[in-house]
Write a protein that holds these residues in place. Structure first.
Motif, PDB file in Angstrom:
ATOM      1  N   ARG A   1      14.882 -30.180 -52.260  1.00 28.43           N
ATOM      2  CA  ARG A   1      13.486 -29.963 -52.639  1.00 28.43           C
ATOM      3  C   ARG A   1      13.391 -28.805 -53.619  1.00 28.43           C
ATOM      4  O   ARG A   1      14.338 -28.059 -53.816  1.00 28.43           O
ATOM      5  N   LYS A   2      12.224 -28.683 -54.234  1.00 25.32           N
ATOM      6  CA  LYS A   2      12.000 -27.620 -55.209  1.00 25.32           C
ATOM      7  C   LYS A   2      11.562 -26.334 -54.512  1.00 25.32           C
ATOM      8  O   LYS A   2      11.069 -26.365 -53.385  1.00 25.32           O
ATOM      9  N   VAL A   3      11.744 -25.237 -55.211  1.00 25.78           N
ATOM     10  CA  VAL A   3      11.289 -23.944 -54.695  1.00 25.78           C
ATOM     11  C   VAL A   3       9.771 -23.922 -54.682  1.00 25.78           C
ATOM     12  O   VAL A   3       9.119 -24.351 -55.628  1.00 25.78           O
ATOM     13  N   GLU A   4       9.199 -23.424 -53.574  1.00 22.93           N
ATOM     14  CA  GLU A   4       7.747 -23.336 -53.451  1.00 22.93           C
ATOM     15  C   GLU A   4       7.326 -21.870 -53.340  1.00 22.93           C
ATOM     16  O   GLU A   4       8.144 -20.991 -53.053  1.00 22.93           O
ATOM     17  N   GLU A   5       6.040 -21.634 -53.569  1.00 20.11           N
ATOM     18  CA  GLU A   5       5.516 -20.265 -53.520  1.00 20.11           C
ATOM     19  C   GLU A   5       5.809 -19.600 -52.177  1.00 20.11           C
ATOM     20  O   GLU A   5       6.140 -18.412 -52.114  1.00 20.11           O
ATOM     21  N   SER A   6       5.718 -20.357 -51.115  1.00 16.87           N
ATOM     22  CA  SER A   6       5.934 -19.800 -49.775  1.00 16.87           C
ATOM     23  C   SER A   6       7.383 -19.381 -49.535  1.00 16.87           C
ATOM     24  O   SER A   6       7.673 -18.630 -48.606  1.00 16.87           O
ATOM     25  N   ASP A   7       8.303 -19.865 -50.376  1.00 15.65           N
ATOM     26  CA  ASP A   7       9.715 -19.513 -50.212  1.00 15.65           C
ATOM     27  C   ASP A   7      10.030 -18.111 -50.721  1.00 15.65           C
ATOM     28  O   ASP A   7      11.038 -17.518 -50.324  1.00 15.65           O
TER      29      ASP A   7
ATOM     30  N   VAL B   1      14.912 -12.545 -50.677  1.00 21.66           N
ATOM     31  CA  VAL B   1      14.930 -11.098 -50.894  1.00 21.66           C
ATOM     32  C   VAL B   1      15.965 -10.702 -51.952  1.00 21.66           C
ATOM     33  O   VAL B   1      15.759  -9.745 -52.701  1.00 21.66           O
ATOM     34  N   TYR B   2      17.065 -11.418 -52.012  1.00 20.65           N
ATOM     35  CA  TYR B   2      18.077 -11.084 -53.011  1.00 20.65           C
ATOM     36  C   TYR B   2      17.578 -11.424 -54.412  1.00 20.65           C
ATOM     37  O   TYR B   2      17.816 -10.682 -55.370  1.00 20.65           O
TER      38      TYR B   2
END
Length: 502
Positions: free
Chosen positions: A366-372, A377-378
């Motif tokens: 899946r694609k990166v979402e805002e909640s991720d 942190v890195y």
């Protein structure tokens, strides 16, 4: 500024000096010091008559490094003369904090400059306007618009849509060249530039950038020239009485650039006015158009105009504000994203760790979402370290003191210009271990709590203090843009397979 130009300035200035005479500001300094208003600031040696220390900045080395070398010799706070203006140069986080917190109100203004006048709608641009009631009013409107919940939601939607569209373009490029034995090479600087422009244009003006519409290519070229000209050392900004000579042809270039930018941005503004009038006539729901920054700002400015716009008209206020934010969000974002990816490519272990973090918390399906973003942190540490290494504005936009004040025990007279050397602060070995090395891990340990929003003066790529309010506000949006785009770029192999080279 080359030496030949400096010689011309010197000769012209002497003629004006002989005709008009001069005032000696040091007499007033002595009175202030004798009255117990602090010590005299150290001044760099080598000042020439009329032009001051301008000749020291005329070489090939960039100004922030020249001033950084001066700090190694004269200390982290000193003054130079740039033409007729006294300039306070600050190169330490402690003194930057004192200037922008304790003396925040004193340094809340901007010096007048030809670029602000000719390309900023006669100082209507909030980032370049002198401190006063107009500046406070428009700053308040900008902060309300940029930090509103619907603006953040709109940005999130646009970011996802535009990144997906841009990734699809890369995929199509790979498909087209799939039969070739060579790998597909992507110019990421160009890719970042197009993506950033499309995102900002859609959020601010409501449509995609199109070279065929509203002289799009000319507008982008004009914006590029604007960014270059606004940062130039214009001779008449430092020696006002030689402006009529137009040395370097800066006035001519700025007027031409201003006309080109205004033609495009005025077209967007008139379109929104027509849409609003059409919706009002037919009683159509115009809430969708109101989400667009320009339309919302126009509504707020017209409401404010019922009381007072302090000599400006509503159209110029809207155009100046949109232009300032557009210029501040496109070129700077493209540059920082490019540097970030370049640093990752040159530090493969860091890149591998970032990819592993994305696989652990997002995966490949899946694609990166805002909640991720809060989990990555890195990745956030990488972004901070990139901004530390290569701040977009190594020297913050100059401030100007509106009254006498004391900085670190030194007397700073009214009218003194303030330059904060961000690059020097970001590479201070007393704050940063191995400051010239790319080490995102520092933001996971000793610098874990440090952010870029102006609260920690060892890392202030967007400035700080009340005058930087709109910059800090915009930086919040920019930081979110960075996170999403960088994460997509790092994890792009999930979309374009292993054939594309980044």
């Amino acid at each position: 500024m080359d030496l030949l130009l400096l010689v011309v300035i010197f000769v012209a200035s002497i003629l004006c000096f002989l005709i008009f005479g001069h005032l000696n500001p040091k007499r007033n300094d002595v009175k202030r010091i004798n009255n117990g208003l602090g010590k005299r600031l150290p001044e760099v040696a080598g000042s020439w008559p009329i032009i001051g220390h301008l000749h020291l900045l005329s070489g090939s080395q960039v100004a922030h490094k020249v001033l950084g070398a001066m700090a190694d010799k004269f200390g982290s706070i000193f003054t130079i003369k740039l033409g007729v203006h006294r300039v306070l140069v600050v190169c330490s986080s402690e003194m930057a904090k004192e200037c922008l917190t304790t003396n925040d109100r004193v340094f809340a203004s901007r010096p007048k400059a030809m670029g602000s006048e000719l390309m900023g709608y006669n100082y209507a641009s909030v980032g370049l306007a002198p401190h006063g009631p107009y500046w406070r009013m428009i700053r308040k409107l900008i902060v309300l618009e940029l930090t509103s919940q619907h603006r953040l939601q709109m940005l999130a939607r646009i970011k996802v849509s535009e990144v997906e569209s841009s990734m699809m373009d890369i995929y199509k490029t790979w498909v087209t060249a799939a039969g070739s034995s060579e790998r597909v090479v992507v110019d990421m600087k160009q890719w970042f530039g197009k993506l950033t422009v499309n995102m900002v244009v859609k959020m601010m003006f409501g449509n995609h950038f199109s070279p065929g519409e509203q002289n799009g290519e000319e507008f982008l070229k004009a914006i590029t020239r604007f960014a270059q000209l606004i940062g130039e050392f214009v001779p008449s900004d430092f020696i006002p009485w030689i402006r009529w000579l137009d040395l370097g042809r800066y006035e001519m270039k700025m007027k031409k650039t201003a006309l080109e930018m205004d033609a495009a941005i005025n077209g967007w503004l008139e379109d929104h006015k027509k849409k609003r009038n059409y919706a009002s006539t037919l009683q159509v729901d115009e809430s969708k158009d109101q989400e667009i920054f320009m339309a919302s700002l126009l509504r707020r400015v017209e409401e404010a105009a019922k009381e007072e716009l302090y000599g400006f008209n509503a159209d110029d206020v809207v155009k100046a504000t949109c232009l300032a934010l557009f210029a501040g969000a496109t070129d700077t974002t493209e540059a920082t994203l490019t540097w970030t990816l370049a640093l990752l490519v040159n530090n493969p272990m860091t890149l591998k760790k970032a990819q592993q973090e994305l696989e652990n918390f997002v995966g490949k399906d899946r694609k990166v979402e805002e909640s991720d973003m809060s989990k990555l942190v890195y990745l956030q540490a990488i972004i901070k370290e990139s901004m530390r290494h290569y701040p977009v504005a190594p020297l913050l936009i100059p401030h100007e003191s509106i009254e006498d004040c004391i900085v670190s025990g030194y007397m700073v007279p009214k009218g003194t210009r303030l330059l904060i050397n961000i690059w020097k602060i970001h590479h201070d070995p007393q704050i940063w271990t191995n400051p010239f090395e790319f080490q995102p891990e520092r933001f996971l340990t000793s610098k874990k709590e440090v952010d870029v929003k102006g609260r920690h003066f060892e890392l202030i790529p967007f400035g700080s203090g009340q005058i930087a309010g709109e910059e800090i506000c915009w930086s919040y949006l920019v930081e979110r843009i960075f996170g999403g785009i960088v994460s997509y770029s790092i994890n792009s192999r999930s979309y374009v397979q292993k054939y594309a080279v980044f």
